[in-house]
Design a protein around this motif. Structure first.
Motif, PDB file in Angstrom:
ATOM      1  N   LEU A  63       0.805  -1.223   0.000  1.00 47.72           N
ATOM      2  CA  LEU A  63       0.000   0.000   0.000  1.00 47.72           C
ATOM      3  C   LEU A  63       0.836   1.270   0.000  1.00 47.72           C
ATOM      4  N   ILE A  64       2.159   1.139   0.066  1.00 45.78           N
ATOM      5  CA  ILE A  64       3.032   2.317   0.016  1.00 45.78           C
ATOM      6  C   ILE A  64       2.864   3.036  -1.321  1.00 45.78           C
ATOM      7  N   LYS A  65       2.709   2.258  -2.398  1.00 46.43           N
ATOM      8  CA  LYS A  65       2.572   2.850  -3.734  1.00 46.43           C
ATOM      9  C   LYS A  65       1.217   2.555  -4.361  1.00 46.43           C
ATOM     10  N   GLY A  66       0.279   2.101  -3.589  1.00 49.73           N
ATOM     11  CA  GLY A  66      -1.035   1.782  -4.124  1.00 49.73           C
ATOM     12  C   GLY A  66      -2.064   1.863  -3.024  1.00 49.73           C
ATOM     13  N   PHE A  67      -3.263   1.377  -3.317  1.00 48.38           N
ATOM     14  CA  PHE A  67      -4.279   1.345  -2.281  1.00 48.38           C
ATOM     15  C   PHE A  67      -5.226   0.186  -2.493  1.00 48.38           C
ATOM     16  N   LEU A  68      -5.958  -0.108  -1.436  1.00 47.32           N
ATOM     17  CA  LEU A  68      -6.836  -1.261  -1.377  1.00 47.32           C
ATOM     18  C   LEU A  68      -8.281  -0.821  -1.483  1.00 47.32           C
ATOM     19  N   VAL A  69      -9.044  -1.510  -2.326  1.00 49.50           N
ATOM     20  CA  VAL A  69     -10.458  -1.195  -2.496  1.00 49.50           C
ATOM     21  C   VAL A  69     -11.273  -2.433  -2.140  1.00 49.50           C
ATOM     22  N   ASP A  70     -12.133  -2.282  -1.172  1.00 49.07           N
ATOM     23  CA  ASP A  70     -13.023  -3.337  -0.698  1.00 49.07           C
ATOM     24  C   ASP A  70     -14.340  -3.185  -1.450  1.00 49.07           C
ATOM     25  N   VAL A  71     -14.698  -4.179  -2.262  1.00 49.68           N
ATOM     26  CA  VAL A  71     -15.948  -4.079  -3.021  1.00 49.68           C
ATOM     27  C   VAL A  71     -17.017  -5.041  -2.494  1.00 49.68           C
ATOM     28  N   ARG A  72     -16.904  -5.399  -1.205  1.00 56.85           N
ATOM     29  CA  ARG A  72     -17.964  -6.192  -0.593  1.00 56.85           C
ATOM     30  C   ARG A  72     -19.168  -5.304  -0.331  1.00 56.85           C
ATOM     31  N   THR A  73     -20.327  -5.926  -0.217  1.00 53.02           N
ATOM     32  CA  THR A  73     -21.533  -5.188   0.148  1.00 53.02           C
ATOM     33  C   THR A  73     -21.451  -4.846   1.628  1.00 53.02           C
ATOM     34  N   PRO A  74     -22.233  -3.875   2.100  1.00 57.41           N
ATOM     35  CA  PRO A  74     -22.230  -3.566   3.542  1.00 57.41           C
ATOM     36  C   PRO A  74     -22.583  -4.800   4.387  1.00 57.41           C
ATOM     37  N   GLU A  75     -23.471  -5.656   3.903  1.00 59.74           N
ATOM     38  CA  GLU A  75     -23.839  -6.859   4.644  1.00 59.74           C
ATOM     39  C   GLU A  75     -22.661  -7.815   4.748  1.00 59.74           C
ATOM     40  N   GLU A  76     -21.940  -7.998   3.641  1.00 59.71           N
ATOM     41  CA  GLU A  76     -20.767  -8.876   3.651  1.00 59.71           C
ATOM     42  C   GLU A  76     -19.687  -8.320   4.565  1.00 59.71           C
ATOM     43  N   PHE A  77     -19.498  -7.015   4.503  1.00 60.15           N
ATOM     44  CA  PHE A  77     -18.488  -6.379   5.350  1.00 60.15           C
ATOM     45  C   PHE A  77     -18.812  -6.588   6.818  1.00 60.15           C
ATOM     46  N   GLY A  78     -20.077  -6.432   7.188  1.00 59.92           N
ATOM     47  CA  GLY A  78     -20.491  -6.594   8.574  1.00 59.92           C
ATOM     48  C   GLY A  78     -20.347  -8.015   9.078  1.00 59.92           C
ATOM     49  N   ALA A  79     -20.345  -8.993   8.154  1.00 60.68           N
ATOM     50  CA  ALA A  79     -20.261 -10.401   8.547  1.00 60.68           C
ATOM     51  C   ALA A  79     -18.838 -10.826   8.899  1.00 60.68           C
ATOM     52  N   GLY A  80     -17.855 -10.049   8.536  1.00 64.18           N
ATOM     53  CA  GLY A  80     -16.470 -10.416   8.838  1.00 64.18           C
ATOM     54  C   GLY A  80     -15.523  -9.307   8.450  1.00 64.18           C
ATOM     55  N   ILE A  81     -14.985  -8.620   9.416  1.00 60.51           N
ATOM     56  CA  ILE A  81     -14.126  -7.469   9.139  1.00 60.51           C
ATOM     57  C   ILE A  81     -12.679  -7.916   9.011  1.00 60.51           C
ATOM     58  N   TRP A  82     -12.073  -7.553   7.885  1.00 59.89           N
ATOM     59  CA  TRP A  82     -10.649  -7.790   7.663  1.00 59.89           C
ATOM     60  C   TRP A  82      -9.955  -6.515   8.105  1.00 59.89           C
ATOM     61  N   ARG A  83      -9.115  -6.571   9.056  1.00 59.99           N
ATOM     62  CA  ARG A  83      -8.509  -5.378   9.636  1.00 59.99           C
ATOM     63  C   ARG A  83      -7.346  -4.868   8.774  1.00 59.99           C
ATOM     64  N   MET A  84      -7.719  -4.250   7.661  1.00 61.11           N
ATOM     65  CA  MET A  84      -6.767  -3.639   6.743  1.00 61.11           C
ATOM     66  C   MET A  84      -7.341  -2.286   6.341  1.00 61.11           C
ATOM     67  N   PRO A  85      -6.473  -1.350   5.972  1.00 61.79           N
ATOM     68  CA  PRO A  85      -6.990  -0.046   5.519  1.00 61.79           C
ATOM     69  C   PRO A  85      -7.853  -0.222   4.283  1.00 61.79           C
ATOM     70  N   LYS A  86      -8.904   0.548   4.200  1.00 58.55           N
ATOM     71  CA  LYS A  86      -9.810   0.455   3.066  1.00 58.55           C
ATOM     72  C   LYS A  86     -10.110   1.847   2.522  1.00 58.55           C
ATOM     73  N   MET A  87     -10.192   1.959   1.228  1.00 59.40           N
ATOM     74  CA  MET A  87     -10.577   3.239   0.646  1.00 59.40           C
ATOM     75  C   MET A  87     -12.098   3.331   0.594  1.00 59.40           C
ATOM     76  N   LEU A  88     -12.728   2.262   0.170  1.00 62.59           N
ATOM     77  CA  LEU A  88     -14.176   2.259   0.025  1.00 62.59           C
ATOM     78  C   LEU A  88     -14.729   0.961   0.592  1.00 62.59           C
ATOM     79  N   ILE A  89     -15.889   1.019   1.154  1.00 59.98           N
ATOM     80  CA  ILE A  89     -16.570  -0.173   1.645  1.00 59.98           C
ATOM     81  C   ILE A  89     -17.889  -0.289   0.898  1.00 59.98           C
ATOM     82  N   GLY A  90     -18.149  -1.471   0.347  1.00 62.75           N
ATOM     83  CA  GLY A  90     -19.404  -1.683  -0.360  1.00 62.75           C
ATOM     84  C   GLY A  90     -19.568  -0.764  -1.548  1.00 62.75           C
TER      85      GLY A  90
END
Length: 95
Positions: A11-38
């Motif tokens: 992530l020093i030269k890039g970024f992470l995008v989480d494209v899970r739905t809010p429901e999927e995100f709520g079912a299991g949180i991966w503790r990594m920086p995220k730009m967008l959720i759902g």
């Protein structure tokens, strides 16, 4: 790239995008920086401010949505879009 090979140093030269739905995100949180959720297709215009040479790592719950996000971002001119294969289910299961 297999999701199990991903690490925060990337992530020093890039970024992470989480494209899970809010429901999927709520079912299991991966503790990594995220730009967008759902992220939805309505939000694609957010990327207009992102340098097209930046590396973007995308992931979702099963892998299908992140593959579609990768294809969409590439069609928008982003040169380095990495789908984290295996998605959250594989990462969560430790495979």
């Amino acid at each position: 790239m297999p999701i199990t090979d991903f690490n925060q140093e990337l992530l020093i030269k890039g970024f992470l995008v989480d494209v899970r739905t809010p429901e999927e995100f709520g079912a299991g949180i991966w503790r990594m920086p995220k730009m967008l959720i759902g992220m939805s297709l309505i939000l694609w215009n957010i990327f207009s401010a992102v340098d097209k040479d930046k590396t973007i790592y995308v992931y979702c719950k099963m892998g299908g949505r992140s593959l579609k996000a990768q294809e969409k971002l590439k069609s928008m001119g982003y040169k380095h879009v990495v789908n984290l294969e295996g998605a959250m289910m594989r990462f969560k299961n430790g495979n």
